[in-house]
Design an enzyme around this catalytic site. Structure first.
Site, short mmCIF file in Angstrom:
data_model
loop_
_atom_site.label_atom_id
_atom_site.label_comp_id
_atom_site.label_asym_id
_atom_site.label_seq_id
_atom_site.Cartn_x
_atom_site.Cartn_y
_atom_site.Cartn_z
N SER A 36 -131.10 -2.77 9.16
CA SER A 36 -131.60 -1.44 9.53
C SER A 36 -130.49 -0.63 10.20
CB SER A 36 -132.84 -1.58 10.41
OG SER A 36 -133.50 -0.35 10.54
N HIS A 94 -140.30 -3.81 6.24
CA HIS A 94 -138.97 -3.61 6.82
C HIS A 94 -138.78 -4.59 7.98
CE1 HIS A 94 -135.46 -1.06 7.71
NE2 HIS A 94 -135.82 -1.06 8.98
N GLU A 100 -140.44 -1.87 2.12
CA GLU A 100 -139.79 -1.25 3.28
C GLU A 100 -140.67 -0.17 3.92
OE1 GLU A 100 -136.94 -2.01 4.64
OE2 GLU A 100 -135.67 -2.97 3.14
#
Length: 563
Positions: free
Chosen positions: A233, A461, A360
């Protein structure tokens, strides 16, 4: 004169700051460690004699770690001077050497950050530039081990290196793992006219940590000539920045980028726009305008003394302001827009392992949108995609997503904002360096954090993190089958760290991305007998559909080949 900041105003800053919470990918600290109070840099007076392999000499002094199962763990090692007082918003400076043996049994303070809705702790510490080293206790002769440097996620506003327990990764993979704190939010990404390297102090901190690794890795059994820079990320976003930074040259030899495709430009020349709607990089001049506006708001109105005034401002007052948690360019760290550097292939030539999770968007949709009706879902798609909205609605009907508008929007984001761009990034990188692409596809994985409004997390995610690291957030433990998948992932990740290729005997073959292929090879990662192997990303994420829309002009007529 109109300030540049006005063209991307505080509304944009608030949006980015709000999304930073959704980008948060930290965990609570391992149960074996407690945080060192801010400023606790007291060195023990014990002699190195008798310390055995738990006492290591760094270039600034001796440190004493702890044994943790099959590993040695050294925490809270300073890699730069505390960036406080006059050093606030300055490039990282050298550590002052210490006498005696410094206790390295607990992490250093988290960099200044707010608490968040998921329960991660706040911090008021600016004295936070610490790193942690995990190394296997066993040693095969004098052979130095590959080094993996991990940059934590958290939207560049939250998290800490100590949130990631790397003991399983280090022991199973036979690697040295270094997790890093770096300045966050307004302390790491700030600008003002006359400040050198406005907008990039957090990126500079990461480079200072990499230079510490180059100087000190061998003392911990790590090979400074074999360093893999990895992150997820916001940590992956930082990895992309380092690929484009001239001052990072030679500091790493491979990279792993998880859930933040480095490439940019997929949307250029198309009628499509990212649903997330956040820029990846900000020009330095925007940061300078932002700093001027902040100074005026906080009463630092005299341009001659404004910066001194801001440096004297209490941490709490600055944390209360909306930050711009995005790397700034136009400085010595990032002289050019990284998107342009990457698109033109002028990045550091190192092998890359990169990928996304299957879903995600499930973390972001409920953070960005309130619950909505079917009519509101249709209106949202029309607002996002204009004349193409009805086609997107037909491809992503509510009936295919449990009747949930937020679940459907999450699917749109997963496919367009991540998978579609990930494919383009794979092909871009593969033109220049060995590139291996994956998709984490375990839709039963424990979510990173609980999601709002009934959205199913699926392979959300950050959901792959607990397969690589020991985690402390409250979620279901991995099943035995998931643990076996985690072992395979660790084997792939550490084989790549050792050789630049994730393949090794006993693992399913993982093919490289070939730039001539229209559809890059993607290694699927899921539990079960056939869970690891080729993954059809194009079919799973409707990439041909998005290509078709991308090839149309603003009025919906064909204007060229798909991107």
């Amino acid at each position: 004169m109109r300030r540049p900041w006005n063209s991307w105003n505080r509304t944009g800053a608030a949006l980015v700051a709000g999304l930073a919470g959704a980008l948060l990918l930290g965990t609570t600290s391992p149960a074996t460690a407690q945080e060192r109070p801010e400023g606790n840099a007291t060195a023990a007076t014990a002699s190195p004699a008798g310390g055995g392999d738990m006492t290591v000499r760094t270039d600034a002094g001796w440190v004493k770690g702890v044994r943790a199962g099959g590993n040695r763990l050294f925490q809270g090692i300073p890699y730069a001077a505390p960036p406080v007082g006059e050093l606030r918003w300055r490039s990282p400076q050298a550590v002052t050497p210490w006498q005696g043996v410094r206790d390295a049994g607990a992490p250093g303070s988290r960099c200044a950050q707010k608490a968040d809705t998921w329960g991660l702790p706040a911090s008021a510490a600016e004295d936070c530039l610490y790193l942690n080293v995990t190394t296997p206790a066993r040693s095969a002769g004098n052979r130095l081990k590959p080094v993996m440097v991990w940059l934590h996620g958290g939207g560049l506003t939250r998290g800490a290196g100590s949130d990631y327990d790397a003991r399983r990764l280090a022991e199973r993979g036979d690697v040295v793992v270094v997790t890093v704190n770096y300045r966050l939010g307004i302390f790491g990404f700030f600008g003002y006219p006359g400040i050198e390297n406005s907008g990039a102090f957090g990126i500079e901190d990461q480079q200072a940590a990499l230079r510490w690794v180059r100087r000190n890795a061998a003392a911990f059994g790590g090979d400074p000539r074999n360093v893999t820079l990895a992150g997820e990320s916001a940590g992956s976003h930082s990895v992309c920045a380092q690929l484009a930074s001239p001052s990072a040259a030679g500091l790493f030899h491979r990279v792993i980028a998880q859930s933040s495709p480095c490439g940019a430009g997929s949307f250029e020349g198309t009628p499509l726009k990212s649903v997330l709607g956040v820029p990846l990089w900000i020009p330095k001049v925007f940061y300078e305008g932002y700093g001027q506006g902040l100074a005026a708001k906080l009463g630092c109105t005299d341009p001659e003394t404004a910066l001194v005034c801001l440096r004297d401002m209490p941490v709490a007052d600055l944390l209360a302001e909306d930050p711009l948690p995005l790397p700034g360019y136009g400085n010595a760290v990032l002289p050019e827009d990284p998107a342009k550097v990457l698109q033109e292939g002028r990045f550091h030539r190192v092998p890359v392992l990169t990928g996304v999770t299957r879903d995600e968007g499930t973390l972001f949709a409920p953070a960005m949108f309130e619950p909505m009706t079917a009519a509101e879902y249709e209106n949202t798609l029309n607002e996002k995609f204009g004349a193409l909205g009805p086609e997107v609605l037909a491809r992503y009907p509510l009936s295919a997503h449990d009747g949930s508008p937020l679940q459907a929007l999450a699917a749109v984001m997963s496919d367009l904002d991540w998978a579609w761009q990930a494919r383009d990034t794979d092909l871009l990188l593969a033109r220049h360096v060995p590139t291996f692409s994956y998709e984490f596809a375990d839709r039963t994985a424990p979510p990173l954090f609980p999601l709002e409004h009934g959205v199913k997390p699926l392979a959300a995610h950050g959901s792959e993190l607990s397969f690589l690291f020991g985690v402390g957030w409250e979620s279901a433990p991995l099943t035995p089958e998931q643990r076996r998948l985690g072992d395979r992932m660790i084997d792939y990740w550490t084989a790549f760290a050792a050789t630049g290729d994730p393949n090794r005997p006993g693992l399913p073959a993982w093919k490289r991305v070939r730039p001539g292929q229209g559809t890059p090879y993607v290694q699927g990662l899921a539990p079960g007998r056939d869970g690891v192997g080729f993954f059809d990303r194009a079919a799973a994420h409707n990439l041909a559909f998005w290509d078709g829309l991308a090839g149309r002009g603003a009025e919906g007529s064909l204007s060229g080949s798909p991107s």
